[in-house]
Design a protein around this motif. Structure first.
Motif, PDB file in Angstrom:
ATOM      1  N   GLU A   6      25.526  23.288  -2.086  1.00 10.44           N
ATOM      2  CA  GLU A   6      25.269  24.558  -1.395  1.00 10.44           C
ATOM      3  C   GLU A   6      26.575  25.214  -0.963  1.00 10.44           C
ATOM      4  O   GLU A   6      26.724  26.432  -1.051  1.00 10.44           O
ATOM      5  CB  GLU A   6      24.342  24.328  -0.198  1.00 10.44           C
ATOM      6  N   GLU A   7      27.542  24.415  -0.506  1.00 12.64           N
ATOM      7  CA  GLU A   7      28.828  24.964  -0.081  1.00 12.64           C
ATOM      8  C   GLU A   7      29.591  25.534  -1.281  1.00 12.64           C
ATOM      9  O   GLU A   7      30.162  26.622  -1.212  1.00 12.64           O
ATOM     10  CB  GLU A   7      29.669  23.902   0.640  1.00 12.64           C
ATOM     11  N   VAL A   8      29.617  24.816  -2.396  1.00 12.01           N
ATOM     12  CA  VAL A   8      30.286  25.314  -3.600  1.00 12.01           C
ATOM     13  C   VAL A   8      29.639  26.628  -4.041  1.00 12.01           C
ATOM     14  O   VAL A   8      30.336  27.602  -4.361  1.00 12.01           O
ATOM     15  CB  VAL A   8      30.241  24.269  -4.734  1.00 12.01           C
ATOM     16  N   LEU A   9      28.320  26.683  -4.046  1.00 18.57           N
ATOM     17  CA  LEU A   9      27.612  27.899  -4.466  1.00 18.57           C
ATOM     18  C   LEU A   9      27.863  29.054  -3.492  1.00 18.57           C
ATOM     19  O   LEU A   9      27.984  30.202  -3.910  1.00 18.57           O
ATOM     20  CB  LEU A   9      26.120  27.621  -4.615  1.00 18.57           C
ATOM     21  N   ARG A  10      27.976  28.745  -2.205  1.00 15.65           N
ATOM     22  CA  ARG A  10      28.299  29.788  -1.222  1.00 15.65           C
ATOM     23  C   ARG A  10      29.662  30.395  -1.554  1.00 15.65           C
ATOM     24  O   ARG A  10      29.834  31.608  -1.561  1.00 15.65           O
ATOM     25  CB  ARG A  10      28.301  29.211   0.191  1.00 15.65           C
ATOM     26  N   GLN A  11      30.624  29.543  -1.855  1.00 13.50           N
ATOM     27  CA  GLN A  11      31.963  30.030  -2.173  1.00 13.50           C
ATOM     28  C   GLN A  11      31.998  30.795  -3.497  1.00 13.50           C
ATOM     29  O   GLN A  11      32.865  31.628  -3.710  1.00 13.50           O
ATOM     30  CB  GLN A  11      32.949  28.865  -2.209  1.00 13.50           C
ATOM     31  N   GLN A  94      30.442  25.750 -11.002  1.00 14.24           N
ATOM     32  CA  GLN A  94      31.131  27.006 -11.277  1.00 14.24           C
ATOM     33  C   GLN A  94      30.859  27.455 -12.711  1.00 14.24           C
ATOM     34  O   GLN A  94      30.636  28.640 -12.965  1.00 14.24           O
ATOM     35  CB  GLN A  94      32.640  26.860 -11.066  1.00 14.24           C
ATOM     36  N   GLU A  95      30.850  26.532 -13.645  1.00 11.28           N
ATOM     37  CA  GLU A  95      30.571  26.874 -15.040  1.00 11.28           C
ATOM     38  C   GLU A  95      29.194  27.531 -15.179  1.00 11.28           C
ATOM     39  O   GLU A  95      29.030  28.530 -15.868  1.00 11.28           O
ATOM     40  CB  GLU A  95      30.654  25.610 -15.894  1.00 11.28           C
ATOM     41  N   GLU A  96      28.209  26.982 -14.480  1.00  9.76           N
ATOM     42  CA  GLU A  96      26.856  27.546 -14.515  1.00  9.76           C
ATOM     43  C   GLU A  96      26.836  28.943 -13.895  1.00  9.76           C
ATOM     44  O   GLU A  96      26.207  29.860 -14.424  1.00  9.76           O
ATOM     45  CB  GLU A  96      25.889  26.614 -13.779  1.00  9.76           C
ATOM     46  N   THR A 101      26.922  35.091 -14.327  1.00 12.72           N
ATOM     47  CA  THR A 101      27.556  36.356 -13.919  1.00 12.72           C
ATOM     48  C   THR A 101      28.218  37.061 -15.097  1.00 12.72           C
ATOM     49  O   THR A 101      28.873  38.079 -14.905  1.00 12.72           O
ATOM     50  CB  THR A 101      28.620  36.130 -12.826  1.00 12.72           C
ATOM     51  N   ARG A 102      28.070  36.471 -16.272  1.00 12.55           N
ATOM     52  CA  ARG A 102      28.694  37.007 -17.496  1.00 12.55           C
ATOM     53  C   ARG A 102      30.206  37.151 -17.339  1.00 12.55           C
ATOM     54  O   ARG A 102      30.813  38.131 -17.757  1.00 12.55           O
ATOM     55  CB  ARG A 102      28.056  38.327 -17.894  1.00 12.55           C
ATOM     56  N   GLY A 103      30.800  36.145 -16.691  1.00 14.70           N
ATOM     57  CA  GLY A 103      32.249  36.089 -16.586  1.00 14.70           C
ATOM     58  C   GLY A 103      32.867  36.707 -15.353  1.00 14.70           C
ATOM     59  O   GLY A 103      34.084  36.665 -15.200  1.00 14.70           O
ATOM     60  N   GLU A 104      32.053  37.293 -14.464  1.00 15.81           N
ATOM     61  CA  GLU A 104      32.624  37.806 -13.213  1.00 15.81           C
ATOM     62  C   GLU A 104      33.281  36.621 -12.492  1.00 15.81           C
ATOM     63  O   GLU A 104      32.698  35.543 -12.420  1.00 15.81           O
ATOM     64  CB  GLU A 104      31.529  38.398 -12.325  1.00 15.81           C
ATOM     65  N   PRO A 105      34.502  36.809 -11.967  1.00 11.25           N
ATOM     66  CA  PRO A 105      35.175  35.678 -11.332  1.00 11.25           C
ATOM     67  C   PRO A 105      34.436  35.167 -10.099  1.00 11.25           C
ATOM     68  O   PRO A 105      34.156  35.925  -9.184  1.00 11.25           O
ATOM     69  CB  PRO A 105      36.548  36.237 -10.961  1.00 11.25           C
ATOM     70  N   ALA A 106      34.099  33.897 -10.132  1.00 11.66           N
ATOM     71  CA  ALA A 106      33.352  33.292  -9.025  1.00 11.66           C
ATOM     72  C   ALA A 106      33.813  31.845  -8.845  1.00 11.66           C
ATOM     73  O   ALA A 106      33.556  31.041  -9.719  1.00 11.66           O
ATOM     74  CB  ALA A 106      31.858  33.348  -9.313  1.00 11.66           C
ATOM     75  N   PRO A 107      34.483  31.531  -7.765  1.00 13.70           N
ATOM     76  CA  PRO A 107      34.985  32.456  -6.755  1.00 13.70           C
ATOM     77  C   PRO A 107      36.199  33.207  -7.292  1.00 13.70           C
ATOM     78  O   PRO A 107      36.912  32.708  -8.153  1.00 13.70           O
ATOM     79  CB  PRO A 107      35.362  31.546  -5.595  1.00 13.70           C
ATOM     80  N   ALA A 116      39.140  31.502  -9.477  1.00 17.02           N
ATOM     81  CA  ALA A 116      39.886  30.321  -9.041  1.00 17.02           C
ATOM     82  C   ALA A 116      39.309  29.139  -9.801  1.00 17.02           C
ATOM     83  O   ALA A 116      38.180  29.191 -10.282  1.00 17.02           O
ATOM     84  CB  ALA A 116      39.717  30.125  -7.537  1.00 17.02           C
ATOM     85  N   LYS A 117      40.081  28.074  -9.933  1.00 14.88           N
ATOM     86  CA  LYS A 117      39.549  26.893 -10.611  1.00 14.88           C
ATOM     87  C   LYS A 117      39.650  25.684  -9.691  1.00 14.88           C
ATOM     88  O   LYS A 117      40.561  25.591  -8.861  1.00 14.88           O
ATOM     89  CB  LYS A 117      40.278  26.632 -11.925  1.00 14.88           C
ATOM     90  N   PRO A 118      38.696  24.754  -9.828  1.00 18.13           N
ATOM     91  CA  PRO A 118      38.769  23.543  -9.015  1.00 18.13           C
ATOM     92  C   PRO A 118      39.857  22.616  -9.562  1.00 18.13           C
ATOM     93  O   PRO A 118      39.966  22.430 -10.769  1.00 18.13           O
ATOM     94  CB  PRO A 118      37.381  22.921  -9.156  1.00 18.13           C
TER      95      PRO A 118
END
Length: 146
Positions: A6-11, A94-96, A101-107, A116-118
Motif C-alpha cells: 500500500e505504501e509503494v502504491l501510494r508513492q 512499479q512495473e504493474e 499508466t502507459r508510461g507516465e512516470p510513477a513515482p 524514479a527507480k527502486p
C-alpha cells in the motif's frame, strides 16, 4: 507485506487498485488462482519438486489494477532479507503501475520525464534517479511498520 504494498502504491500515485492481496504460503513458488468470492475458493498449484526453491515458505503479493482481474504476482520468500523484499516488491509493483499508466512516470523523478527507480542506497531500499543515481527518498519512510 500488504502495508508495504500500500505504501509503494501510494508513492506511485495511488493508482486505482482493483485487487491487492498478500497471502502467506508454505510454497512461495506455487501458483494461486482466485476462483471466486466464496471462502476457500482459491486454487493453489504446486511446481514440480525439482524447481529451485520449491517448498520455500513466503508471501505472495497479488496486484490487479484492471477491474477484469488481470494483474501480477510478486513472490517473496521468507529467506529474503526485508530490505531485498522491499526492493523486489517496489520494482514489481512499479512495473504493474507503469503498464497501467502507459508510461507516465510513477513515482516521478523530480525534474525529469522518467520515473524514479527502486535501488539500494546505503543498504536502504530507496527511490533513486536512474540517470544520475541521486537518492530521492527511502521506499518505506523511516520508522514505517507494517
Amino acid at each position: 507485506m500488504r502495508k508495504w504494498s500500500e505504501e509503494v502504491l501510494r508513492q506511485a500515485g495511488n493508482p486505482h487498485v482493483a485487487a491487492l492481496t498478500a497471502t502467506a504460503t508454505e510454497n512461495v513458488n506455487s501458483f494461486v488462482f482466485d476462483m471466486g468470492p466464496r471462502p476457500g475458493s482459491a486454487l493453489e498449484l504446486e511446481f514440480d519438486s525439482t524447481y529451485p526453491g520449491c517448498g520455500e515458505p513466503g508471501v505472495l503479493v497479488g496486484l490487479s489494477l484492471d477491474p477484469g482481474g488481470v494483474g501480477s504476482m510478486v513472490r517473496l520468500p521468507d529467506s529474503l532479507p526485508d530490505s531485498e523484499a522491499v526492493l523486489m516488491l517496489a520494482d514489481q509493483l512499479q512495473e504493474e503501475v507503469l503498464e497501467s499508466t502507459r508510461g507516465e512516470p510513477a513515482p516521478p523523478c523530480p525534474g525529469h520525464v522518467h520515473p524514479a527507480k527502486p535501488d539500494m542506497a546505503g543498504g536502504v531500499p530507496s527511490w533513486v534517479c536512474p540517470r544520475d543515481g541521486k537518492l530521492l527518498r527511502s521506499i518505506l519512510p523511516p520508522g514505517f511498520t507494517g
